[in-house]
Design a protein around this motif. Structure first.
Motif, PDB file in Angstrom:
ATOM      1  N   SER A  99       0.846  -1.185   0.000  1.00  0.00           N
ATOM      2  CA  SER A  99       0.000   0.000   0.000  1.00  0.00           C
ATOM      3  C   SER A  99       0.887   1.242   0.000  1.00  0.00           C
ATOM      4  O   SER A  99       1.988   1.229   0.548  1.00  0.00           O
ATOM      5  CB  SER A  99      -0.899   0.006   1.234  1.00  0.00           C
ATOM      6  N   ARG A 100       0.395   2.312  -0.614  1.00  0.00           N
ATOM      7  CA  ARG A 100       1.219   3.524  -0.643  1.00  0.00           C
ATOM      8  C   ARG A 100       0.366   4.766  -0.857  1.00  0.00           C
ATOM      9  O   ARG A 100      -0.826   4.678  -1.189  1.00  0.00           O
ATOM     10  CB  ARG A 100       2.289   3.438  -1.719  1.00  0.00           C
ATOM     11  N   LEU A 101       1.006   5.912  -0.663  1.00  0.00           N
ATOM     12  CA  LEU A 101       0.338   7.203  -0.754  1.00  0.00           C
ATOM     13  C   LEU A 101       0.807   7.970  -1.982  1.00  0.00           C
ATOM     14  O   LEU A 101       1.966   7.877  -2.383  1.00  0.00           O
ATOM     15  CB  LEU A 101       0.633   8.037   0.498  1.00  0.00           C
ATOM     16  N   LEU A 102      -0.114   8.757  -2.553  1.00  0.00           N
ATOM     17  CA  LEU A 102       0.205   9.616  -3.689  1.00  0.00           C
ATOM     18  C   LEU A 102       0.215  11.077  -3.225  1.00  0.00           C
ATOM     19  O   LEU A 102      -0.552  11.464  -2.344  1.00  0.00           O
ATOM     20  CB  LEU A 102      -0.828   9.438  -4.803  1.00  0.00           C
ATOM     21  N   PRO A 103       1.061  11.908  -3.820  1.00  0.00           N
ATOM     22  CA  PRO A 103       1.130  13.321  -3.423  1.00  0.00           C
ATOM     23  C   PRO A 103      -0.082  14.104  -3.904  1.00  0.00           C
ATOM     24  O   PRO A 103      -0.794  13.682  -4.830  1.00  0.00           O
ATOM     25  CB  PRO A 103       2.410  13.812  -4.099  1.00  0.00           C
ATOM     26  N   THR A 104      -0.331  15.229  -3.279  1.00  0.00           N
ATOM     27  CA  THR A 104      -1.415  16.130  -3.669  1.00  0.00           C
ATOM     28  C   THR A 104      -0.815  17.494  -4.022  1.00  0.00           C
ATOM     29  O   THR A 104       0.398  17.690  -3.951  1.00  0.00           O
ATOM     30  CB  THR A 104      -2.436  16.292  -2.536  1.00  0.00           C
ATOM     31  N   GLU A 105      -1.690  18.428  -4.353  1.00  0.00           N
ATOM     32  CA  GLU A 105      -1.222  19.760  -4.758  1.00  0.00           C
ATOM     33  C   GLU A 105      -2.197  20.814  -4.250  1.00  0.00           C
ATOM     34  O   GLU A 105      -3.422  20.633  -4.325  1.00  0.00           O
ATOM     35  CB  GLU A 105      -1.132  19.823  -6.286  1.00  0.00           C
ATOM     36  N   LEU A 106      -1.675  21.908  -3.727  1.00  0.00           N
ATOM     37  CA  LEU A 106      -2.503  23.035  -3.298  1.00  0.00           C
ATOM     38  C   LEU A 106      -2.865  23.874  -4.515  1.00  0.00           C
ATOM     39  O   LEU A 106      -1.986  24.357  -5.232  1.00  0.00           O
ATOM     40  CB  LEU A 106      -1.762  23.890  -2.269  1.00  0.00           C
ATOM     41  N   ILE A 107      -4.163  24.039  -4.761  1.00  0.00           N
ATOM     42  CA  ILE A 107      -4.650  24.867  -5.866  1.00  0.00           C
ATOM     43  C   ILE A 107      -5.195  26.163  -5.266  1.00  0.00           C
ATOM     44  O   ILE A 107      -6.223  26.164  -4.588  1.00  0.00           O
ATOM     45  CB  ILE A 107      -5.753  24.146  -6.672  1.00  0.00           C
ATOM     46  N   VAL A 108      -4.487  27.257  -5.487  1.00  0.00           N
ATOM     47  CA  VAL A 108      -4.868  28.534  -4.893  1.00  0.00           C
ATOM     48  C   VAL A 108      -5.810  29.278  -5.828  1.00  0.00           C
ATOM     49  O   VAL A 108      -5.467  29.576  -6.976  1.00  0.00           O
ATOM     50  CB  VAL A 108      -3.623  29.395  -4.598  1.00  0.00           C
ATOM     51  N   ARG A 109      -7.004  29.557  -5.318  1.00  0.00           N
ATOM     52  CA  ARG A 109      -7.989  30.368  -6.064  1.00  0.00           C
ATOM     53  C   ARG A 109      -8.441  31.532  -5.174  1.00  0.00           C
ATOM     54  O   ARG A 109      -7.659  31.996  -4.335  1.00  0.00           O
ATOM     55  CB  ARG A 109      -9.157  29.488  -6.516  1.00  0.00           C
ATOM     56  N   GLU A 110      -9.663  31.968  -5.297  1.00  0.00           N
ATOM     57  CA  GLU A 110     -10.078  33.220  -4.633  1.00  0.00           C
ATOM     58  C   GLU A 110     -10.544  33.057  -3.192  1.00  0.00           C
ATOM     59  O   GLU A 110     -10.454  33.989  -2.392  1.00  0.00           O
ATOM     60  CB  GLU A 110     -11.210  33.857  -5.451  1.00  0.00           C
ATOM     61  N   SER A 111     -11.050  31.891  -2.816  1.00  0.00           N
ATOM     62  CA  SER A 111     -11.749  31.759  -1.534  1.00  0.00           C
ATOM     63  C   SER A 111     -10.859  31.888  -0.308  1.00  0.00           C
ATOM     64  O   SER A 111     -11.345  32.091   0.800  1.00  0.00           O
ATOM     65  CB  SER A 111     -12.482  30.415  -1.465  1.00  0.00           C
ATOM     66  N   CYS A 112      -9.521  31.791  -0.494  1.00  0.00           N
ATOM     67  CA  CYS A 112      -8.618  31.898   0.667  1.00  0.00           C
ATOM     68  C   CYS A 112      -8.093  33.317   0.862  1.00  0.00           C
ATOM     69  O   CYS A 112      -7.525  33.636   1.909  1.00  0.00           O
ATOM     70  CB  CYS A 112      -7.456  30.923   0.531  1.00  0.00           C
ATOM     71  N   GLY A 113      -8.214  34.165  -0.161  1.00  0.00           N
ATOM     72  CA  GLY A 113      -7.755  35.547  -0.056  1.00  0.00           C
ATOM     73  C   GLY A 113      -6.312  35.763  -0.443  1.00  0.00           C
ATOM     74  O   GLY A 113      -5.808  36.890  -0.330  1.00  0.00           O
ATOM     75  N   ALA A 114      -5.630  34.729  -0.891  1.00  0.00           N
ATOM     76  CA  ALA A 114      -4.223  34.881  -1.286  1.00  0.00           C
ATOM     77  C   ALA A 114      -4.128  35.572  -2.637  1.00  0.00           C
ATOM     78  O   ALA A 114      -4.979  35.376  -3.512  1.00  0.00           O
ATOM     79  CB  ALA A 114      -3.544  33.525  -1.349  1.00  0.00           C
ATOM     80  N   LYS A 115      -3.092  36.360  -2.813  1.00  0.00           N
ATOM     81  CA  LYS A 115      -2.841  36.991  -4.100  1.00  0.00           C
ATOM     82  C   LYS A 115      -2.171  35.983  -5.007  1.00  0.00           C
ATOM     83  O   LYS A 115      -1.219  35.316  -4.622  1.00  0.00           O
ATOM     84  CB  LYS A 115      -1.972  38.237  -3.928  1.00  0.00           C
ATOM     85  N   ARG A 116      -2.639  35.901  -6.238  1.00  0.00           N
ATOM     86  CA  ARG A 116      -2.071  34.932  -7.184  1.00  0.00           C
ATOM     87  C   ARG A 116      -1.255  35.641  -8.256  1.00  0.00           C
ATOM     88  O   ARG A 116      -1.501  36.781  -8.560  1.00  0.00           O
ATOM     89  CB  ARG A 116      -3.193  34.124  -7.838  1.00  0.00           C
TER      90      ARG A 116
END
Length: 374
Positions: A357-374
């Protein structure tokens, strides 16, 4: 078959060459059909064993790509045609994978978690590329699917999507493991599990989401999801979320944890309960996108702005996440890679390989709902 089962039939069809083998002048003169090429002929020409020819012709991962191409090209030149019925009798394989999607439908009886639908699409494509038929069955969590699939002749192996109550699910698949059945589950990777599991790095992903919100200056962050032993994936996401707080010496307020299953209604209920608690908060990390979408709807109805008053981060990156208002920041589970790995891992199990058994990596997708500037 269970009443909710649907067989989508063949997903790919291999066009076979004409049944006629190569002819020579002697055969023409005698008006006799030339002898058909055999796998032994191919083995001799390719310089490999007969079992290797059989594996190469069914695209087994046990054979290198170079050898597979060489064997398949010789077979094409000889107009070699595999006797599928004979091969299946010898191997007791029917080149079929069963995909059991275990999910309780919504109250209308029609909607399925969109994350599962995306996964189903990637599994379908991966199975087709490997020449496997896919038997798809939609199972209610209350159905006795174990009894229906104890018959090994229905499929060479099973992929499970969705499990409901994890403790109940593990008890069910224990019987399959004792039968030495070939199966793999998309879900949490934990010690002592029966069978093979493949999943995303939930703890690392929760840590990623927590770090992101904390780095944006949010400190009173609520968590929406079921963190009990019945839902270990959500619990792992919460554990990683708490670790991000520990790294910055910020205490995660346990009173800001609200139970929610992966649907929009529960997300709305959790948001309503948070507002009713009168506790200060400036962000919410939701264990799924569906929970986040339901929560945002309630926040808007209460007059709060997202992300001005409350930043929101979800999990999964379902297709609608990019089209919410505001667009949802989320943790992306890479469904294309996941579907490919599920199919490849199951094929290796069927071929007799030992894998973990093993784990796969994920990715942070930054859009508008968090308030971060892109």
């Amino acid at each position: 078959m269970p009443k909710s089962s649907q067989n989508f039939g063949k997903l790919s069809t291999l066009k076979q060459p004409d049944d006629t083998g190569p002819t020579d002048s002697a055969a023409k003169a005698s008006n006799k059909a030339p002898a058909k090429a055999t796998s032994l002929d191919i083995a001799h020409l390719a310089g490999v064993s007969q079992p290797t020819v059989s594996r190469a012709l069914r695209n087994s991962p046990l054979v290198s790509e170079a050898t597979r191409k060489k064997v398949q090209e010789i077979a094409r030149q000889l107009n070699y045609k595999v006797d599928v019925n004979a091969r299946n009798l010898r191997s007791r394989h029917n080149n079929t994978i069963a995909l059991l999607l275990c999910d309780d439908l919504d109250t209308s009886g029609t909607l399925i978690n969109p994350f599962f639908l995306t996964m189903m699409g990637s599994i379908t494509q991966a199975a087709a590329r490997e020449g496997y038929d896919l038997l798809v069955s939609f199972q209610q969590l209350s159905d006795n699917w174990l009894a229906d699939y104890k018959d090994a002749n229905k499929a060479d192996g099973i992929i499970f999507l969705g499990y409901g109550d994890y403790t109940d699910y593990v008890n069910r698949i224990q019987a399959l493991a004792e039968m030495n059945a070939h199966f793999i589950t998309w879900g949490p990777v934990l010690a002592g599990q029966p069978g093979l599991f493949l999943g995303c790095d939930n703890a690392g992903s929760g840590r990623m989401a927590g770090r992101h919100l904390l780095n944006l200056g949010r400190e009173r962050i609520a968590f929406f999801g079921d963190i009990s032993a019945h839902c270990p994936e959500f619990h792992q996401r919460y554990r990683g979320f708490c670790l991000a707080h520990d790294e910055q010496n910020i205490e995660q307020d346990k009173t800001l944890v609200f139970r929610a299953d992966s649907n929009e209604d529960d997300g709305g209920h959790a948001a309503t309960a948070l507002l009713a608690s009168k506790k200060p908060f400036d962000a919410v990390f939701c264990a799924s996108d569906l929970i986040a979408i339901g929560a945002i709807r309630v926040f808007h109805s209460a007059g709060l702005t997202v992300p001005g008053d409350v930043a929101v981060v979800g999990f999964d990156d379902i297709s609608s996440a990019a089209y919410t208002t505001p667009a949802l920041t989320t943790i992306k589970q890479k469904t294309g890679e996941a579907g490919e790995e599920l199919v490849q891992s199951l094929i290796k199990l069927i071929a007799g390989q030992t894998i973990s058994s093993r784990l796969l990596p994920t990715e942070l997708i930054v859009r508008e709902s968090c308030g971060a500037k892109r």
